[in-house]
Every structure is written in C-alpha cells, then in structure tokens.
Design an enzyme around this catalytic site. Sequence first.
Site, mmCIF file in Angstrom:
data_model
loop_
_atom_site.group_PDB
_atom_site.id
_atom_site.type_symbol
_atom_site.label_atom_id
_atom_site.label_comp_id
_atom_site.label_asym_id
_atom_site.label_seq_id
_atom_site.Cartn_x
_atom_site.Cartn_y
_atom_site.Cartn_z
ATOM 1 C CG ASP A 340 18.165 35.490 -14.682
ATOM 2 O OD1 ASP A 340 17.192 37.124 -14.607
ATOM 3 O OD2 ASP A 340 18.627 35.422 -15.074
ATOM 4 C CB SER A 365 14.096 28.829 -18.110
ATOM 5 O OG SER A 365 15.869 29.070 -18.612
ATOM 6 N NE ARG A 366 10.991 34.830 -13.971
ATOM 7 C CZ ARG A 366 11.397 34.736 -13.424
ATOM 8 N NH1 ARG A 366 10.493 33.808 -13.556
ATOM 9 N NH2 ARG A 366 11.663 34.413 -12.065
ATOM 10 C CB VAL A 367 16.720 34.997 -19.876
ATOM 11 C CG1 VAL A 367 16.743 36.247 -19.279
ATOM 12 C CG2 VAL A 367 17.438 34.094 -19.136
#
Length: 507
Positions: A340, A365-367
């Site tokens: 992620d 950081s995608r989430v």
Amino acid sequence: MKARTDTAALNELRKRMLAVPLGPEARERGEVLAVSDGIAQVSGLASARMGEVLRFETGKLGFVLALDEDVIQAVFLDPMAGVEAGSAVERSGALMRVPVGEALLGRVVDPLGRPLDAGPPVAATETAPVERPAPGIIARDFVTQPLNTGILAIDALFAIGRGQRELIIGERATGKTAIAVDTILNQRGSDVTCIYVAIGQRATAVRRVIEAVRDKGPFARTIFVVASATAEPGLRWLAPFAATTMAEWFRDRGGHALIVYDDLTRHAAVHRELALLSRQPPGREAYPGDIFYLHARLLERAARLSAGLGGGSLTALPIAEIETGNLSGYIPTNLISIADGQIVLSQALFAANQRPAVDIGLSVSRVGGKAQAGALKSVAGRMRLDYAQYLELRMFARFGGFGDAAMKARMARGARIGAILAQGRFQPLETAAQVALLAAAADGVLDDLALEAIGPLKDRLGAIIAADPALKAFRDDPSALTPELRAALLDCVRAAAAGRADRKGAP
Ligand SMILES: Nc1ncnc2c1ncn2[C@@H]1O[C@H](COP(=O)(O)OP(=O)(O)O)[C@@H](O)[C@H]1O
Ligand SMILES: [Mg+2]
C-alpha cells in the site's frame, strides 16, 4: 429452515470425515530418488499433498514443495545428512503447522518454532497452519488507527496505519533495517505486538537487531523468527509464512501486531533456488511464474479486521533490497504493486548524511493518511509544501546565488525542516513532539536558530513536553490541535531552544 438443516448435516459429515484417521495412507512409504542442495526427489507417495510434512528415515523433516506426475519435490527443514538415494521417506498426513500464542513472546525461534535462544522449548498449547487464507473483503475494515514509527519523516509525510502494508526499499546499507527496528522500539509504549522475521541475513546482523530490542525495546512483546543465511533453504522459504501465522494469532484475538520481513528480496531468491532445483519452469529473471502470487498471498494476510471479528490488526513492513537505485527490477516492482505504499531510501541522501535517507519524492503511503493523528495532519501539510519548495530552490541555487530576501527566507526555513527531519537511530519522537516541531517550523520559531542547535533542541523537547501537566491530555490523544495547545507546544520548543527545563521556568 430446511437449508439450514442441510448445512448442519453437511458440516457434521465434514467433521466426521476429517476425524477419520488417514490410516494406511498416513503410513504410505516412499523412496528418495535423488538429493541435491536442500531438495529431495521422492517417488512412491502418490497421495501426498502440497505442503504436507514428510519424515525421512533419519527422523528429519521435510515438506512437499511441488507435485509432478509421479515424483514429489520435497524440501528439507532439517540438515539432510544421512539422506541419500534409496532412503525411505514417510508421509505424516499433516500440513505444516507452527506453535502460536503468548508463549512465543520474548523468544528467538526458527520458522518451526524451535528455540534458537538456548531457552527451553516453547511452551505453546496451540498450533496453526503456516499457510492460511487472507481475510476476505467482508472481514476487513478501513485502516483508521496510526502505527507510529517515532520517525518524523515517516509519521508526518508517509503515515502508516494499522493493517497497512508499507514496503521499505533501498540499496544495501541505506538504513532499511534501522527504520524497521526503530519502529519496533517505538512500540515500547504502545499495545502492538512485534514480530521480526530474518530471512537469509547474516547471523551477526540478526544478533544486532535482537540486542537492540533487548536493550531498548518491547522485548517481552516481540517474537524473533530467524532463518539466517546458513539455515536450510526450506526454513528460509518457510520463515515469512510461519511468522505471519504467529502474528495472526494476536490479530485474530482483537490485538494489534506488526510484522517486519527482513527481507523479501532474499525470500524471492530462495524461492527461485528451490524452483530451479526442483525443475519448475523458469520465467522472467529465472524466477518461477508464481513469484508474484507467493508474495501477494503472504502480504494479503496483513489486515485490519472488522469490529465483528474483534477489530484487531496486522501491519506489515516488508523490506526489499535493490541494486544501484534500480526500482524497476522484477521483484521490486512486484512488491511495490502489492504493498500500500513504499518508503524509498536513497544512497545519495544517506551518503550526504540526511538520515533517515527517505526519498520524499519517490516514497508514498496510500492508506495511512486517513489514520494519521488529526493534530499531526494539521501541521504536516504545510511542512510538505515548504520542504518541497526548498528542495526545488536548492537545485536552482546551485547555478547562482539568489539575492531576493524572500528566497533566502524560504531557503532558511527549508534547511531547518531538513534538520528536524534528520533523526539518528534510537531517537524516537512521540506525536506531541512531532507536532510541536512542525508547528514551530511553520511559525518561524526555528528560523533564527543555528542549524546545529536543532539537534540538541530535539533531544530536550520530549522531556519538557512530558513534564507539562497542561499537555498530558494532548499526549494521550493528539487528535485535535487547539490554538491554546499550539501556543503551549511552541513555548516548549522555545524553552528547549533556550536550554530551559520547562516552558515557564527560568533558564
Ligand atoms: N538514522 C540513522 N542515523 C545514523 N546511522 C544510521 C541511521 N540509520 C542507519 N544507520 C546506520 O547505517 C548502517 C546501515 O543501516 P542498516 O539499517 O543496517 O542498512 P540496510 O538494512 O539498508 O542494509 C548501520 O550501521 C546503521 O547503524
Ligand atoms: Mg538490513
């Protein structure tokens, strides 16, 4: 009603079928045809299953890696001395399982849960299979709670949430292990159980990690699963799966766990080695075709579970090592696409003494942003902008001086942000101190300080904030930054800059 009875009957039938001992089948005997580097070709075990444990006549264990038409590829989990062509081998009837539970905490074990710390056998009362399906979509919830690393560059810019999978990637000796270990050490004050998995590392490097956690970290809440460079290939292959099973035990009981895989590049290498030895068809870069699936199914097991399942989480920090800045290799691109997000460490920054050497442009950081503490989020956005402008200006400044006072001010601001992002090992910053530093940078409190003064300021800041009764509630829950809290935090930074012990007291 009818459908329900049917299901119940079916379940009952299934239970009874499973209870039937495998009988003669379990005692099925085969013969070793050939042995090579950690692998045996076995014939005569027609009904063996993938992942089943086999017992060689020396009493040593192996497992089924691949099934060909009439030959089984078996991987040794123990030294293979004494096993040769013609040796007998037996099915166990069981898939590989490892001990799970609290008895593993504070222990150093091999991937089968056997002690490597000279302690007694692990007193676990439960075991679980090493390969387990990942939680499905319904079983999962959104990532909403932060997993604090204590590293400002990560917590502010690339926040990691509980249940997330964040890759740490960079060349050799750029501080990958250091970031993962600092993150474990930072869990000393949290409720997160840590699992560190060493795959193919040198024993001395592993020992350094264990000693750091023993000296400074939550050792009694950490499990070390070690398959070092000299361990059997089968153990190195098994290590991340077995360790994930140990970590899931905490996740599935509503707890929070963090697992570090150090590193999956070496895991990919042992997977390739075993595949080639067992004559599976090689694909790109000689890796077998299932290498993507191998790591996808491993990392899918990291998750934040739904409230109905206890709301536990497993956060994964896989590490990957790359050659000379090449992020586009086969294994790195696979891992980047599975995770992620990634923290990219740069050799150039490390050499220039910007440590941790996080490449701000390539990391993502995608989430985790949704999980970041509100107060930190409110000051981090401004910092990102100021710092990005600074990095750009610095590039141009090389071609000639800027006379403009506004430019000079921006350069000074950026340099100070660079100084607060620099962080030695074993110097975690709690969220309140992170917020204080970023607010101080944004408000120009640091602009007149010498760059060299900022390190010592950071060392003093934590104690000043901790000693302040008015900041106690904020330290426990830094979700909102009121103007009063912001002013108090800025006063703490000023006190630290002036060398005072608290924000009101005299020098
Ligand atoms: N933030 C840091 N400040 C100072 N030294 C560091 C920092 N991070 C890592 N190091 C040092 O750099 C060296 C390499 O770090 P390590 O984490 O082992 O790299 P990698 O895992 O990428 O090979 C070690 O000696 C480590 O102590
Ligand atoms: Mg390392």
